[in-house]
Design a protein around this motif. Structure first.
Motif, short mmCIF file in Angstrom:
data_model
loop_
_atom_site.label_atom_id
_atom_site.label_comp_id
_atom_site.label_asym_id
_atom_site.label_seq_id
_atom_site.Cartn_x
_atom_site.Cartn_y
_atom_site.Cartn_z
N LYS A 178 0.79 -1.04 -0.09
CA LYS A 178 0.01 -0.04 0.01
C LYS A 178 0.87 1.16 0.13
O LYS A 178 0.21 2.44 0.11
CB LYS A 178 -0.91 -0.19 1.29
CG LYS A 178 -2.01 -1.05 1.19
CD LYS A 178 -2.97 -1.06 2.30
CE LYS A 178 -4.02 -2.24 2.29
NZ LYS A 178 -4.95 -2.26 3.33
N ASN A 206 1.89 3.94 -1.66
CA ASN A 206 1.68 4.40 -3.00
C ASN A 206 0.98 5.77 -2.68
O ASN A 206 0.58 6.06 -1.63
CB ASN A 206 0.98 3.80 -4.02
CG ASN A 206 -0.52 3.28 -3.65
OD1 ASN A 206 -1.44 4.02 -3.34
ND2 ASN A 206 -0.75 1.79 -3.36
N LYS A 218 -1.69 7.10 -3.39
CA LYS A 218 -3.24 7.26 -3.29
C LYS A 218 -3.54 6.65 -1.78
O LYS A 218 -4.48 7.55 -1.10
CB LYS A 218 -4.08 6.02 -4.20
CG LYS A 218 -5.60 6.31 -3.87
CD LYS A 218 -6.14 5.23 -5.13
CE LYS A 218 -7.67 5.34 -5.02
NZ LYS A 218 -8.55 4.36 -5.93
N THR A 219 -2.70 5.99 -1.11
CA THR A 219 -3.00 5.57 0.26
C THR A 219 -2.93 6.76 1.04
O THR A 219 -3.67 7.04 2.13
CB THR A 219 -1.84 4.80 0.60
OG1 THR A 219 -1.92 3.39 0.00
CG2 THR A 219 -1.74 4.47 2.03
N SER A 276 -3.03 10.48 -0.39
CA SER A 276 -3.72 11.51 -0.51
C SER A 276 -5.37 11.16 -0.37
O SER A 276 -6.26 12.19 0.00
CB SER A 276 -3.85 11.59 -2.34
OG SER A 276 -4.18 10.32 -2.94
N SER A 277 -5.76 9.98 -0.17
CA SER A 277 -7.11 9.44 0.09
C SER A 277 -7.29 9.29 1.63
O SER A 277 -8.36 8.92 2.04
CB SER A 277 -7.55 8.07 -0.74
OG SER A 277 -6.75 7.16 -0.38
#
Length: 348
Positions: free
Chosen positions: A50, A52, A54-55, A57-58
């Motif tokens: 995980k 990355n 997106k982990t 920013s989200s």
């Protein structure tokens, strides 16, 4: 050896630290855990798959296991007590505030954790650009002349400057808040931009087309390990995107073409900067060359992705460094003085 990479924290360079950690996952051949520190100072154990953009920013990281730091390491709490994170060596990959100003070095030392990264004194001197200049001059490395603007000191704000000049926050990296000022009309705006990030600004002469070079390395016992010397591509100055596209893996880095005499100057300047203050860290020194003389621009004690792209075999270098680092010596407390007081007539 089991490693844990610490990244994030309360810093303007928070997102750069995340990118560094993601890149390190790809390039360092080792058994690694990833400990993310959010801007509030909470720690989370991020699974390798995980790691990355997106982990983060989200905010999906909030669903991961929270860790707690105490004597001996990081721990997670469960139904049946606490479980310690298995780690033999921590890697400080926090850029800017918290990671490079000495806070994390202090935590590692206080909680007796072995770590790769700048020690407390090295952090303080390299984080503040004025202190870096004072230190460099003391060890015999040339620096550019400068003036200091202080938002809280009217006399400093009334100084005259020669143009063009470059204005930098004194305690910030990653080319954030930097302005090239060509005339007096641009000065006030540049000060406003800089003071958004720091209450002290460093002002240096801007030299058009100045040659810039980067050299990374570390000390392993009494030996120096050097990377290749890079001449980074730039426009007017080395801005944020140019600086960080290189370590994110999007550009191929080529060794600068230099004669042996100039290379020797770089190596000698690096040695003076590094020894002994930066033992235990892999650092990158950014240099200028003016009239065939080497000047230090800044010291990066936690360079982007640990400047892996400058080494032929980065993993071997980092493994060797990890096996050589030492923490502060433990001070033995035997209470002999207090025992002597209790043994005397006038007890405390």
């Amino acid at each position: 050896m089991k490693y844990a990479v610490i990244f994030g924290a309360n810093s303007y360079e928070h997102e750069i630290s995340i990118v560094s950690a993601v890149v390190l996952k790809k390039v360092f051949r080792a058994d690694m855990s990833f400990v993310y520190c959010d801007s509030l100072g909470h720690f989370y154990l991020i699974p390798k798959d995980k790691m990355n953009a997106k982990t983060f920013s989200s905010k999906a990281y909030l669903k991961e296991k929270e860790l707690f730091l105490k004597q001996g390491g990081f721990f997670e709490k469960g139904l049946f007590g606490e479980k310690k994170l298995e780690c033999e060596m921590y890697i400080n990959l926090v850029h800017g505030k918290d990671g490079e100003d000495g806070k994390f070095a202090s935590l590692f030392e206080f909680f007796k954790l072995a770590y790769i990264g700048p020690r407390i004194e090295a952090s303080v001197l390299s984080y503040n650009k004025e202190l870096t200049k004072i230190y460099a001059q003391k060890v015999g490395v040339k620096t550019l002349p400068y003036k200091l603007l202080k938002s809280y000191d009217k006399a400093s704000l009334a100084q005259d400057f020669d143009f063009p000049c470059i204005i930098k926050p004194a305690r910030l990296g990653s080319s954030i808040g930097i302005s090239v000022v060509k005339d007096k009309d641009e000065l006030e705006y540049a000060k406003d931009v800089g003071f958004e990030f720091d209450e002290e600004l460093l002002v240096e002469p801007f030299i058009k087309d100045i040659k810039e070079y980067n050299l990374a390395g570390c000390m392993i016992k009494d030996d120096f390990i050097f990377s290749m010397i890079e001449e980074p591509r730039k426009k007017e100055l080395l801005d944020f995107e140019q600086k960080y596209l290189s370590f994110s893996g999007n550009n191929e880095v080529k060794e600068a073409k230099l004669d042996e005499a100039l290379k020797a100057q770089f190596y000698e300047a690096f040695k003076k900067i590094c020894n002994p203050l930066f033992k235990g860290a892999l650092i990158r020194c950014d240099f200028f060359v003016i009239d065939n003389e080497v000047y230090i621009n800044e010291i990066n004690p936690n360079p982007g992705s640990l400047a892996n792209y400058l080494f032929d075999d980065f993993s071997v270098v980092l493994e060797r460094l990890a096996r050589s680092v030492k923490n502060e010596k433990k001070v033995k407390t035997d209470f002999a003085f207090l025992h002597s007081i209790n043994g005397s007539k006038g007890k405390l």
